[in-house]
Design a protein around this motif. Structure first.
Motif, PDB file in Angstrom:
ATOM      1  N   PHE A 177      -2.832  -1.335  -5.373  1.00 53.37           N
ATOM      2  CA  PHE A 177      -3.110  -1.603  -3.752  1.00 53.37           C
ATOM      3  C   PHE A 177      -3.427  -3.013  -3.321  1.00 53.37           C
ATOM      4  O   PHE A 177      -4.400  -3.762  -3.785  1.00 53.37           O
ATOM      5  N   TYR A 220       0.831  -1.122  -0.024  1.00 53.06           N
ATOM      6  CA  TYR A 220       0.049  -0.105  -0.047  1.00 53.06           C
ATOM      7  C   TYR A 220       0.962   1.252   0.149  1.00 53.06           C
ATOM      8  O   TYR A 220       2.063   1.305   0.461  1.00 53.06           O
ATOM      9  N   LEU A 267       2.571  -3.138  -6.436  1.00 51.75           N
ATOM     10  CA  LEU A 267       1.916  -1.768  -6.297  1.00 51.75           C
ATOM     11  C   LEU A 267       2.757  -0.871  -7.248  1.00 51.75           C
ATOM     12  O   LEU A 267       4.007  -0.982  -7.460  1.00 51.75           O
ATOM     13  N   SER A 300      -1.483   6.104  -7.834  1.00 45.39           N
ATOM     14  CA  SER A 300      -0.615   5.209  -7.517  1.00 45.39           C
ATOM     15  C   SER A 300      -1.678   3.887  -7.674  1.00 45.39           C
ATOM     16  O   SER A 300      -3.006   4.250  -7.454  1.00 45.39           O
ATOM     17  N   THR A 301      -1.537   2.729  -8.157  1.00 51.94           N
ATOM     18  CA  THR A 301      -2.338   1.742  -8.190  1.00 51.94           C
ATOM     19  C   THR A 301      -1.769   0.359  -7.779  1.00 51.94           C
ATOM     20  O   THR A 301      -0.708   0.326  -7.438  1.00 51.94           O
ATOM     21  N   LYS A 307      -2.548   7.440  -3.497  1.00 59.15           N
ATOM     22  CA  LYS A 307      -3.560   6.870  -4.263  1.00 59.15           C
ATOM     23  C   LYS A 307      -4.353   8.056  -5.027  1.00 59.15           C
ATOM     24  O   LYS A 307      -4.525   7.844  -6.126  1.00 59.15           O
ATOM     25  N   SER A 308      -4.511   9.106  -4.461  1.00 52.21           N
ATOM     26  CA  SER A 308      -5.092  10.392  -5.309  1.00 52.21           C
ATOM     27  C   SER A 308      -4.012  11.039  -5.986  1.00 52.21           C
ATOM     28  O   SER A 308      -4.650  11.639  -6.986  1.00 52.21           O
ATOM     29  N   THR A 340       3.441   3.094  -7.581  1.00 48.41           N
ATOM     30  CA  THR A 340       3.432   4.033  -6.865  1.00 48.41           C
ATOM     31  C   THR A 340       3.884   5.189  -7.679  1.00 48.41           C
ATOM     32  O   THR A 340       4.996   5.275  -8.202  1.00 48.41           O
TER      33      THR A 340
END
Length: 141
Positions: free
Chosen positions: A50, A39, A55, A47-48, A43-44, A57
């Motif tokens: 999760f 994680y 991951l 990043s994908t 994310k905002s 980033t």
């Protein structure tokens, strides 16, 4: 004529990457496949991946990255032993929180680039040799 006071530029927080490790499962299997959940706090920012071992980033030149890990089982020992990444992009360094033996890794992204994969070596339980991730997470510019 009055002038407005300048606002100080907001201090940019590091992007924190957390690896949640199923140490019991990884030790039984001898690998990290299916026993690692990654994680990050960006994310905002785009990043994908999760909750997976892959991951992605979203990070740009100048971003500070902070890696840490947690054990899924509270009584299990897990620690990051090394982070393998292109040193022209980022050079992770092991640090310890003051007054504790809790370690984390940090590095600054040196330049924007396409997906730069990295692997993490984990120390688990009382095993002498670290277990390295087989699937790679990445920094995506």
């Amino acid at each position: 004529m009055t002038t407005k006071p300048r606002r100080e530029a907001a201090v940019k927080r590091p992007i924190s990457i957390t690896a949640v490790v199923d140490a019991v499962g990884a030790l039984a299997a001898g690998n990290m496949n299916g026993h690692l959940y990654m994680y990050d706090t960006n994310k905002s920012g785009g990043s994908t991946g999760f909750g997976t071992e892959e991951l992605q980033t979203k990070a740009r030149r100048g971003d500070q990255i902070l890696w840490n890990c947690l054990a899924l089982e509270c009584e299990a020992f897990v620690a990051i032993d090394d982070i393998i990444i292109d040193s022209e992009i980022c050079e992770p360094e092991r640090k310890v929180y003051p007054g504790t033996d809790v370690a984390y890794w940090t590095g600054t992204v040196k330049k924007d680039a396409g997906p730069i994969t990295y692997q993490i070596k984990f120390r688990l339980g009382t095993r002498d040799e670290p277990i390295t991730t087989t699937l790679s997470s990445s920094l995506v510019g």
